[in-house]
Design a protein around this motif. Structure first.
Motif, PDB file in Angstrom:
ATOM      1  N   ALA A   1     -31.517   4.025   4.425  1.00  0.00           N
ATOM      2  CA  ALA A   1     -31.155   3.207   3.262  1.00  0.00           C
ATOM      3  C   ALA A   1     -29.964   3.810   2.527  1.00  0.00           C
ATOM      4  O   ALA A   1     -29.078   3.086   2.057  1.00  0.00           O
ATOM      5  CB  ALA A   1     -32.352   3.074   2.318  1.00  0.00           C
ATOM      6  N   GLY A   2     -29.943   5.140   2.434  1.00  0.00           N
ATOM      7  CA  GLY A   2     -28.814   5.815   1.789  1.00  0.00           C
ATOM      8  C   GLY A   2     -27.514   5.601   2.541  1.00  0.00           C
ATOM      9  O   GLY A   2     -26.448   5.414   1.941  1.00  0.00           O
ATOM     10  N   LYS A   3     -27.587   5.617   3.875  1.00  0.00           N
ATOM     11  CA  LYS A   3     -26.395   5.374   4.684  1.00  0.00           C
ATOM     12  C   LYS A   3     -25.918   3.926   4.548  1.00  0.00           C
ATOM     13  O   LYS A   3     -24.726   3.655   4.461  1.00  0.00           O
ATOM     14  CB  LYS A   3     -26.686   5.702   6.154  1.00  0.00           C
ATOM     15  N   LEU A   4     -26.869   3.004   4.505  1.00  0.00           N
ATOM     16  CA  LEU A   4     -26.503   1.590   4.397  1.00  0.00           C
ATOM     17  C   LEU A   4     -25.844   1.274   3.065  1.00  0.00           C
ATOM     18  O   LEU A   4     -24.894   0.493   3.001  1.00  0.00           O
ATOM     19  CB  LEU A   4     -27.745   0.716   4.596  1.00  0.00           C
ATOM     20  N   ILE A   5     -26.341   1.886   1.982  1.00  0.00           N
ATOM     21  CA  ILE A   5     -25.806   1.572   0.655  1.00  0.00           C
ATOM     22  C   ILE A   5     -24.371   2.073   0.499  1.00  0.00           C
ATOM     23  O   ILE A   5     -23.620   1.576  -0.351  1.00  0.00           O
ATOM     24  CB  ILE A   5     -26.719   2.151  -0.459  1.00  0.00           C
ATOM     25  N   THR A   6     -23.961   3.031   1.336  1.00  0.00           N
ATOM     26  CA  THR A   6     -22.580   3.511   1.252  1.00  0.00           C
ATOM     27  C   THR A   6     -21.569   2.443   1.658  1.00  0.00           C
ATOM     28  O   THR A   6     -20.380   2.554   1.360  1.00  0.00           O
ATOM     29  CB  THR A   6     -22.371   4.754   2.137  1.00  0.00           C
ATOM     30  N   PHE A   7     -22.035   1.391   2.342  1.00  0.00           N
ATOM     31  CA  PHE A   7     -21.135   0.307   2.733  1.00  0.00           C
ATOM     32  C   PHE A   7     -20.918  -0.692   1.587  1.00  0.00           C
ATOM     33  O   PHE A   7     -20.069  -1.576   1.695  1.00  0.00           O
ATOM     34  CB  PHE A   7     -21.693  -0.442   3.954  1.00  0.00           C
ATOM     35  N   PHE A   8     -21.681  -0.569   0.511  1.00  0.00           N
ATOM     36  CA  PHE A   8     -21.596  -1.568  -0.559  1.00  0.00           C
ATOM     37  C   PHE A   8     -20.201  -1.640  -1.191  1.00  0.00           C
ATOM     38  O   PHE A   8     -19.691  -2.755  -1.404  1.00  0.00           O
ATOM     39  CB  PHE A   8     -22.644  -1.301  -1.641  1.00  0.00           C
ATOM     40  N   PRO A   9     -19.543  -0.513  -1.533  1.00  0.00           N
ATOM     41  CA  PRO A   9     -18.210  -0.624  -2.139  1.00  0.00           C
ATOM     42  C   PRO A   9     -17.216  -1.389  -1.275  1.00  0.00           C
ATOM     43  O   PRO A   9     -16.430  -2.188  -1.780  1.00  0.00           O
ATOM     44  CB  PRO A   9     -17.786   0.833  -2.330  1.00  0.00           C
ATOM     45  N   GLY A  10     -17.264  -1.150   0.032  1.00  0.00           N
ATOM     46  CA  GLY A  10     -16.369  -1.884   0.928  1.00  0.00           C
ATOM     47  C   GLY A  10     -16.700  -3.361   0.964  1.00  0.00           C
ATOM     48  O   GLY A  10     -15.797  -4.216   0.977  1.00  0.00           O
ATOM     49  N   LEU A  11     -17.993  -3.694   0.969  1.00  0.00           N
ATOM     50  CA  LEU A  11     -18.413  -5.091   0.930  1.00  0.00           C
ATOM     51  C   LEU A  11     -17.939  -5.762  -0.351  1.00  0.00           C
ATOM     52  O   LEU A  11     -17.439  -6.894  -0.329  1.00  0.00           O
ATOM     53  CB  LEU A  11     -19.942  -5.169   1.036  1.00  0.00           C
ATOM     54  N   HIS A  12     -18.094  -5.058  -1.462  1.00  0.00           N
ATOM     55  CA  HIS A  12     -17.647  -5.597  -2.754  1.00  0.00           C
ATOM     56  C   HIS A  12     -16.144  -5.864  -2.737  1.00  0.00           C
ATOM     57  O   HIS A  12     -15.672  -6.934  -3.142  1.00  0.00           O
ATOM     58  CB  HIS A  12     -18.011  -4.596  -3.864  1.00  0.00           C
ATOM     59  N   ALA A  13     -15.375  -4.894  -2.238  1.00  0.00           N
ATOM     60  CA  ALA A  13     -13.916  -5.048  -2.188  1.00  0.00           C
ATOM     61  C   ALA A  13     -13.515  -6.214  -1.284  1.00  0.00           C
ATOM     62  O   ALA A  13     -12.615  -7.000  -1.624  1.00  0.00           O
ATOM     63  CB  ALA A  13     -13.276  -3.747  -1.690  1.00  0.00           C
ATOM     64  N   LEU A  14     -14.176  -6.347  -0.136  1.00  0.00           N
ATOM     65  CA  LEU A  14     -13.864  -7.452   0.779  1.00  0.00           C
ATOM     66  C   LEU A  14     -14.195  -8.805   0.150  1.00  0.00           C
ATOM     67  O   LEU A  14     -13.459  -9.785   0.335  1.00  0.00           O
ATOM     68  CB  LEU A  14     -14.640  -7.284   2.087  1.00  0.00           C
ATOM     69  N   LEU A  15     -15.280  -8.853  -0.620  1.00  0.00           N
ATOM     70  CA  LEU A  15     -15.660 -10.092  -1.288  1.00  0.00           C
ATOM     71  C   LEU A  15     -14.612 -10.496  -2.321  1.00  0.00           C
ATOM     72  O   LEU A  15     -14.249 -11.677  -2.433  1.00  0.00           O
ATOM     73  CB  LEU A  15     -17.023  -9.921  -1.953  1.00  0.00           C
ATOM     74  N   VAL A  16     -14.103  -9.520  -3.061  1.00  0.00           N
ATOM     75  CA  VAL A  16     -13.056  -9.798  -4.055  1.00  0.00           C
ATOM     76  C   VAL A  16     -11.785 -10.275  -3.367  1.00  0.00           C
ATOM     77  O   VAL A  16     -11.155 -11.248  -3.790  1.00  0.00           O
ATOM     78  CB  VAL A  16     -12.782  -8.549  -4.915  1.00  0.00           C
TER      79      VAL A  16
END
Length: 206
Positions: free
Chosen positions: A4-19
């Protein structure tokens, strides 16, 4: 680090791609709806994710570790990382009176009325603040509700504690407030001062 800790590290990139995707969609299809998607992607998406994360793994104040177990604080940090990396997103909100206070309340902080923030205030933990009425934050103030230090027992020791600035508190320019700091009502934190964890800043008698 857990899965779960490894997966959550992808969140900033996902957020940036969404923007970026919302911005690209507006360029291709310019209308009020596509324009609305941009602030929704920047501000509302991470806010919703933060509250969902809090429901599943709420942040607990005190000492813990980020080694060998999932850290709720670390997950919340990843969700907020774009605002830390691109502070202009929040500086824009501070141009409008009262808007930034509403923003912090949406993250779970307690904020009073008539609070003044300079554009260069830096926050590491948006949900770990209590700010009273009439408080002032000087230029380039930095506030963190956590610190991480090496530990033989825990590998990396995490300490999380809410920062409290009571009514009329004044935080001087370029000062830094650590977790657990309490600025008492009407007290002054002088400019360029580091206030260490769990310190209570009292109002000095005149």
């Amino acid at each position: 680090m857990t899965l779960a800790g490894k997966l959550i590290t992808f969140f900033p990139g996902l957020h940036a791609l969404l923007v970026l995707g919302a911005g690209g969609y507006f360029i291709v299809v310019p209308n009020w709806l596509s324009a609305l998607l941009i602030p929704l992607a920047i501000y509302i998406f991470p806010l919703i994710c933060y509250h969902l994360h809090q429901m599943v793994a709420p942040i607990v104040e005190g000492e813990s570790t980020i080694i060998g177990t999932y850290s709720p604080w670390y997950g919340s940090h990843m969700i907020q990382l774009v605002f830390i990396g691109f502070p202009s997103c929040e500086r824009f909100l501070r141009l409008f009176p009262g808007v930034f206070s509403v923003w912090l309340r949406l993250w779970g902080s307690k904020v009073g009325k008539s609070v003044y923030y300079t554009p260069h205030l830096e926050l590491a933990d948006r949900g770990l603040l209590e700010i009273g009425h009439g408080c002032v934050f000087g230029y380039n103030v930095k506030i963190a509700g956590h610190y991480i230090s090496p530990s033989k027992e825990k590998g990396l020791k995490l300490y999380v504690r809410r920062v409290i600035i009571e009514d009329g508190g004044f935080v001087g320019a370029a000062s830094r407030l650590a977790p657990g700091v309490v600025v008492k009502s009407g007290a002054l934190v002088k400019a360029t001062v580091d206030v260490y964890p769990d310190t209570v800043v009292e109002k000095k008698s005149s």
